[in-house]
Design an enzyme around this catalytic site. Structure first.
Site, short mmCIF file in Angstrom:
data_model
loop_
_atom_site.label_atom_id
_atom_site.label_comp_id
_atom_site.label_asym_id
_atom_site.label_seq_id
_atom_site.Cartn_x
_atom_site.Cartn_y
_atom_site.Cartn_z
N CYS A 240 -6.84 -5.06 -7.39
CA CYS A 240 -6.08 -4.68 -6.32
C CYS A 240 -6.01 -5.73 -5.85
O CYS A 240 -5.36 -5.55 -4.03
CB CYS A 240 -7.24 -3.60 -5.46
SG CYS A 240 -8.68 -4.12 -5.40
N HIS A 241 -5.75 -7.30 -6.10
CA HIS A 241 -5.77 -8.30 -5.26
C HIS A 241 -4.03 -8.02 -4.54
O HIS A 241 -3.86 -8.83 -4.22
CB HIS A 241 -6.46 -9.57 -5.38
CG HIS A 241 -5.83 -9.91 -6.87
ND1 HIS A 241 -6.28 -9.26 -7.81
CD2 HIS A 241 -4.83 -10.43 -7.17
CE1 HIS A 241 -6.79 -9.82 -8.86
NE2 HIS A 241 -4.99 -10.38 -9.03
N GLU B 263 -2.07 -16.32 -10.33
CA GLU B 263 -1.43 -15.73 -10.79
C GLU B 263 0.05 -15.71 -10.45
O GLU B 263 0.82 -15.92 -11.22
CB GLU B 263 -0.88 -14.47 -9.84
CG GLU B 263 -2.55 -13.96 -10.95
CD GLU B 263 -2.89 -12.10 -10.26
OE1 GLU B 263 -2.42 -11.04 -10.03
OE2 GLU B 263 -4.80 -11.87 -10.92
N TYR C 204 0.82 -1.64 -0.10
CA TYR C 204 -0.26 -0.30 0.02
C TYR C 204 0.68 1.03 0.35
O TYR C 204 0.47 2.55 -0.48
CB TYR C 204 -0.89 -0.31 1.15
CG TYR C 204 -2.02 -0.90 1.35
CD1 TYR C 204 -3.41 -1.42 0.11
CD2 TYR C 204 -1.76 -2.54 2.43
CE1 TYR C 204 -4.03 -2.45 0.45
CE2 TYR C 204 -2.97 -3.51 2.06
CZ TYR C 204 -4.16 -3.25 1.56
OH TYR C 204 -4.77 -4.22 1.27
#
Length: 152
Positions: free
Chosen positions: A124-125, A150, A93
């Site tokens: 956003c993950h 991913e 973040y």
């Protein structure tokens, strides 16, 4: 006109909402958008369904979906930076806030992630806390699944 569709994904049902031709919401928690009274219509979601299937089952790395966001300038900057995080990678973040030009706004960056109306499309993950995985509107189980998807 508003249209909705319930997409059955490997992580559970995902509510999809379009305004005319543009996707405006992808939700892990609000599947039906009943308060908005959208028209249920699978036809207008064919391309989105195709791309979601490719993401979940064939390794699609980016989305090419017409979307529309109604948000603040700060959140818009955050979402543009999130889109730049490549498939299989993560940032914190704090790094996200720095990249968006607001280095001290890491908490606000986290809030923007939590308010993201198009998770997966705006991935956003891929944003995590310095000390661990961080949060996710769809739940930590879904975030972990997506990150594993991913990286495998």
């Amino acid at each position: 006109m508003l249209f909705s569709h319930l997409y059955n994904s490997p992580v559970g049902n995902i509510g999809l909402l379009k305004k005319d031709e543009k996707l405006i919401c992808l939700s892990f928690t609000n599947h039906n958008f009943t308060k908005l009274k959208p028209r249920i219509d699978i036809q207008s979601f064919k391309e989105i369904i195709k791309q979601l299937n490719e993401y979940f089952f064939e390794g699609r790395k980016t989305f090419d979906i017409q979307s529309e966001l109604s948000t603040t300038n700060f959140r818009s900057n955050i979402y543009e930076e999130i889109k730049k995080i490549s498939y299989g990678n993560t940032i914190t973040y704090t790094d996200l806030a720095i990249k968006a030009g607001s280095p001290k706004a890491f908490r606000a960056a986290g809030t923007a992630c939590g308010k993201n109306p198009l998770p997966l499309i705006i991935p956003c993950h891929r944003v995590q806390a310095k000390s661990g995985i961080g949060g996710f509107t769809g739940g930590l189980g879904i975030k972990k699944f997506l990150l594993e998807l991913e990286t495998n």
